[in-house]
Motif scaffolding. Structure first.
Motif, PDB file in Angstrom:
ATOM      1  N   GLY A 109       0.826  -1.206   0.000  1.00 53.83           N
ATOM      2  CA  GLY A 109       0.000   0.000   0.000  1.00 53.83           C
ATOM      3  C   GLY A 109       0.855   1.249   0.000  1.00 53.83           C
ATOM      4  O   GLY A 109       0.965   1.929   1.028  1.00 53.83           O
ATOM      5  N   LEU A 110       1.436   1.586  -1.129  1.00 48.96           N
ATOM      6  CA  LEU A 110       2.330   2.741  -1.218  1.00 48.96           C
ATOM      7  C   LEU A 110       1.603   4.057  -0.946  1.00 48.96           C
ATOM      8  O   LEU A 110       2.136   4.938  -0.269  1.00 48.96           O
ATOM      9  CB  LEU A 110       2.969   2.788  -2.607  1.00 48.96           C
ATOM     10  CG  LEU A 110       4.405   2.296  -2.743  1.00 48.96           C
ATOM     11  CD1 LEU A 110       4.798   2.225  -4.208  1.00 48.96           C
ATOM     12  CD2 LEU A 110       5.358   3.202  -1.991  1.00 48.96           C
ATOM     13  N   GLY A 111       0.389   4.200  -1.478  1.00 51.89           N
ATOM     14  CA  GLY A 111      -0.355   5.433  -1.272  1.00 51.89           C
ATOM     15  C   GLY A 111      -0.598   5.727   0.198  1.00 51.89           C
ATOM     16  O   GLY A 111      -0.251   6.808   0.698  1.00 51.89           O
ATOM     17  N   PRO A 112      -1.184   4.781   0.948  1.00 51.82           N
ATOM     18  CA  PRO A 112      -1.372   4.993   2.382  1.00 51.82           C
ATOM     19  C   PRO A 112      -0.066   5.197   3.135  1.00 51.82           C
ATOM     20  O   PRO A 112      -0.013   5.959   4.102  1.00 51.82           O
ATOM     21  CB  PRO A 112      -2.083   3.712   2.836  1.00 51.82           C
ATOM     22  CG  PRO A 112      -2.799   3.232   1.623  1.00 51.82           C
ATOM     23  CD  PRO A 112      -1.883   3.568   0.482  1.00 51.82           C
ATOM     24  N   ALA A 113       1.001   4.530   2.697  1.00 51.45           N
ATOM     25  CA  ALA A 113       2.305   4.724   3.346  1.00 51.45           C
ATOM     26  C   ALA A 113       2.786   6.157   3.179  1.00 51.45           C
ATOM     27  O   ALA A 113       3.346   6.755   4.103  1.00 51.45           O
ATOM     28  CB  ALA A 113       3.330   3.754   2.761  1.00 51.45           C
ATOM     29  N   MET A 114       2.557   6.729   2.003  1.00 55.28           N
ATOM     30  CA  MET A 114       2.940   8.118   1.757  1.00 55.28           C
ATOM     31  C   MET A 114       2.082   9.082   2.575  1.00 55.28           C
ATOM     32  O   MET A 114       2.585  10.057   3.128  1.00 55.28           O
ATOM     33  CB  MET A 114       2.819   8.429   0.263  1.00 55.28           C
ATOM     34  CG  MET A 114       3.812   7.657  -0.597  1.00 55.28           C
ATOM     35  SD  MET A 114       3.403   7.673  -2.373  1.00 55.28           S
ATOM     36  CE  MET A 114       3.639   9.408  -2.749  1.00 55.28           C
ATOM     37  N   LEU A 115       0.799   8.789   2.683  1.00 52.40           N
ATOM     38  CA  LEU A 115      -0.086   9.634   3.490  1.00 52.40           C
ATOM     39  C   LEU A 115       0.300   9.576   4.966  1.00 52.40           C
ATOM     40  O   LEU A 115       0.254  10.593   5.667  1.00 52.40           O
ATOM     41  CB  LEU A 115      -1.540   9.190   3.307  1.00 52.40           C
ATOM     42  CG  LEU A 115      -2.156   9.472   1.933  1.00 52.40           C
ATOM     43  CD1 LEU A 115      -3.534   8.823   1.829  1.00 52.40           C
ATOM     44  CD2 LEU A 115      -2.265  10.975   1.692  1.00 52.40           C
ATOM     45  N   PHE A 116       0.689   8.401   5.447  1.00 57.77           N
ATOM     46  CA  PHE A 116       1.129   8.255   6.838  1.00 57.77           C
ATOM     47  C   PHE A 116       2.376   9.098   7.080  1.00 57.77           C
ATOM     48  O   PHE A 116       2.485   9.807   8.092  1.00 57.77           O
ATOM     49  CB  PHE A 116       1.409   6.783   7.136  1.00 57.77           C
ATOM     50  CG  PHE A 116       1.775   6.500   8.573  1.00 57.77           C
ATOM     51  CD1 PHE A 116       0.797   6.268   9.520  1.00 57.77           C
ATOM     52  CD2 PHE A 116       3.106   6.456   8.977  1.00 57.77           C
ATOM     53  CE1 PHE A 116       1.123   6.000  10.847  1.00 57.77           C
ATOM     54  CE2 PHE A 116       3.446   6.187  10.298  1.00 57.77           C
ATOM     55  CZ  PHE A 116       2.445   5.969  11.237  1.00 57.77           C
ATOM     56  N   GLY A 117       3.328   9.033   6.163  1.00 53.19           N
ATOM     57  CA  GLY A 117       4.546   9.832   6.295  1.00 53.19           C
ATOM     58  C   GLY A 117       4.266  11.319   6.233  1.00 53.19           C
ATOM     59  O   GLY A 117       4.856  12.108   6.976  1.00 53.19           O
ATOM     60  N   ALA A 118       3.336  11.717   5.350  1.00 54.95           N
ATOM     61  CA  ALA A 118       2.977  13.133   5.250  1.00 54.95           C
ATOM     62  C   ALA A 118       2.338  13.621   6.540  1.00 54.95           C
ATOM     63  O   ALA A 118       2.571  14.762   6.965  1.00 54.95           O
ATOM     64  CB  ALA A 118       2.030  13.339   4.071  1.00 54.95           C
ATOM     65  N   GLU A 119       1.540  12.770   7.180  1.00 51.73           N
ATOM     66  CA  GLU A 119       0.921  13.142   8.452  1.00 51.73           C
ATOM     67  C   GLU A 119       1.977  13.281   9.541  1.00 51.73           C
ATOM     68  O   GLU A 119       1.893  14.180  10.394  1.00 51.73           O
ATOM     69  CB  GLU A 119      -0.116  12.085   8.855  1.00 51.73           C
ATOM     70  CG  GLU A 119      -0.957  12.461  10.065  1.00 51.73           C
ATOM     71  CD  GLU A 119      -1.821  13.690   9.831  1.00 51.73           C
ATOM     72  OE1 GLU A 119      -2.114  14.399  10.821  1.00 51.73           O
ATOM     73  OE2 GLU A 119      -2.182  13.969   8.668  1.00 51.73           O
ATOM     74  N   LEU A 120       2.974  12.432   9.532  1.00 52.23           N
ATOM     75  CA  LEU A 120       4.087  12.577  10.473  1.00 52.23           C
ATOM     76  C   LEU A 120       4.768  13.934  10.273  1.00 52.23           C
ATOM     77  O   LEU A 120       5.056  14.650  11.245  1.00 52.23           O
ATOM     78  CB  LEU A 120       5.116  11.461  10.258  1.00 52.23           C
ATOM     79  CG  LEU A 120       4.843  10.091  10.876  1.00 52.23           C
ATOM     80  CD1 LEU A 120       5.944   9.110  10.466  1.00 52.23           C
ATOM     81  CD2 LEU A 120       4.762  10.168  12.396  1.00 52.23           C
ATOM     82  N   LEU A 121       5.034  14.293   9.026  1.00 56.75           N
ATOM     83  CA  LEU A 121       5.700  15.560   8.739  1.00 56.75           C
ATOM     84  C   LEU A 121       4.838  16.753   9.107  1.00 56.75           C
ATOM     85  O   LEU A 121       5.359  17.818   9.458  1.00 56.75           O
ATOM     86  CB  LEU A 121       6.087  15.613   7.260  1.00 56.75           C
ATOM     87  CG  LEU A 121       7.184  14.639   6.832  1.00 56.75           C
ATOM     88  CD1 LEU A 121       7.302  14.589   5.315  1.00 56.75           C
ATOM     89  CD2 LEU A 121       8.528  15.020   7.447  1.00 56.75           C
TER      90      LEU A 121
END
Length: 237
Positions: A120-132
């Motif tokens: 799930g690359l898309g959700p992984a990117m969204l998770f990282g963006a939320e961390l940032l």
């Protein structure tokens, strides 16, 4: 064409450097590690220990611990399916060798959790963006995604929206010596093209390549040095 006004350029650079010095955080760096079903236990260990060893590289240490500079904040997580993201290390300001050593110890002692086998690359990117998003005071906010395959569960990277204020870089992990040379090169080329078109984000975003998990440490070291070597004054989609 008129000659550049060196006085004006110097003033701009002075303002920029002053802003960096006054920032409470030089860079926020979120690192997302692929733990989907294509990553076996040996490869998982190579990835986690490869990141730890890259953070021990003397050149990376020097870049992180620049005298007089605001600290770099680092957070590490692992990802697989759409609802499977696991935080390995919460945000940590790298203010000293001791702080960096604590992060490295956390990585080396982390045990792999049970997670979905899908990618799930898309959700992984969204998770990282939320961390940032939790680090608004950092001069730069960078998300690193490591992956050895394309997304096969959604939302897909092309279907998500990310803030313009972050940069997404990628570390593509090719098959390396596990495949014949020609087949390995072809698959790696395809993965790089996919990550360049669908995953990386930002004007200065880039893809680094590891030729198999055995090459992960070297590739991660190159990527960290490239990210930490200087500040970009322009960040755009």
């Amino acid at each position: 064409m008129s000659a550049p006004n060196l006085g004006s350029l110097s003033a701009v650079m002075l303002i920029a450097l002053t802003s960096v010095a006054q920032a409470s955080c030089r860079q926020a760096l979120a690192l997302g590690l692929d733990v989907s079903g294509s990553v076996n236990e040996t490869e998982y260990s190579m990835q986690l220990n490869g990141l730890a060893s890259a953070l021990e590289n003397p050149n990376v240490v020097n870049a992180l611990l620049q005298p007089g500079a605001a600290p770099v904040y680092i957070s590490v997580y692992e990802w697989s399916g759409p609802v499977h993201q696991n935080l390995i290390a919460p945000w940590l300001p790298i203010t000293s060798q001791a702080a960096l050593s604590n992060l490295i110890t956390t990585l080396r002692h982390h045990a792999r959790p049970k997670m979905d086998v899908s990618t799930g690359l898309g959700p992984a990117m969204l998770f990282g963006a939320e961390l940032l998003h939790a680090q608004p005071d950092c001069w730069r906010r960078t998300l690193d995604i490591s992956g050895d395959g394309i997304a096969n569960t959604g939302p897909l990277p092309r279907d998500i929206s990310l803030p313009d204020q972050i940069t997404v870089n990628a570390l593509v992990i090719g098959p390396g010596s596990t495949r014949p040379l020609g087949e390995s090169q072809e698959e790696t080329t395809g993965l790089v093209a996919y990550f360049e078109a669908r995953v990386i984000w930002g004007a200065d975003a880039f893809v680094e390549v590891a030729h198999g998990f055995a090459d992960y440490e070297a590739a991660m070291t190159r990527k960290l040095l490239r990210e930490l070597e200087g500040l970009s004054l322009v960040h755009a989609r």
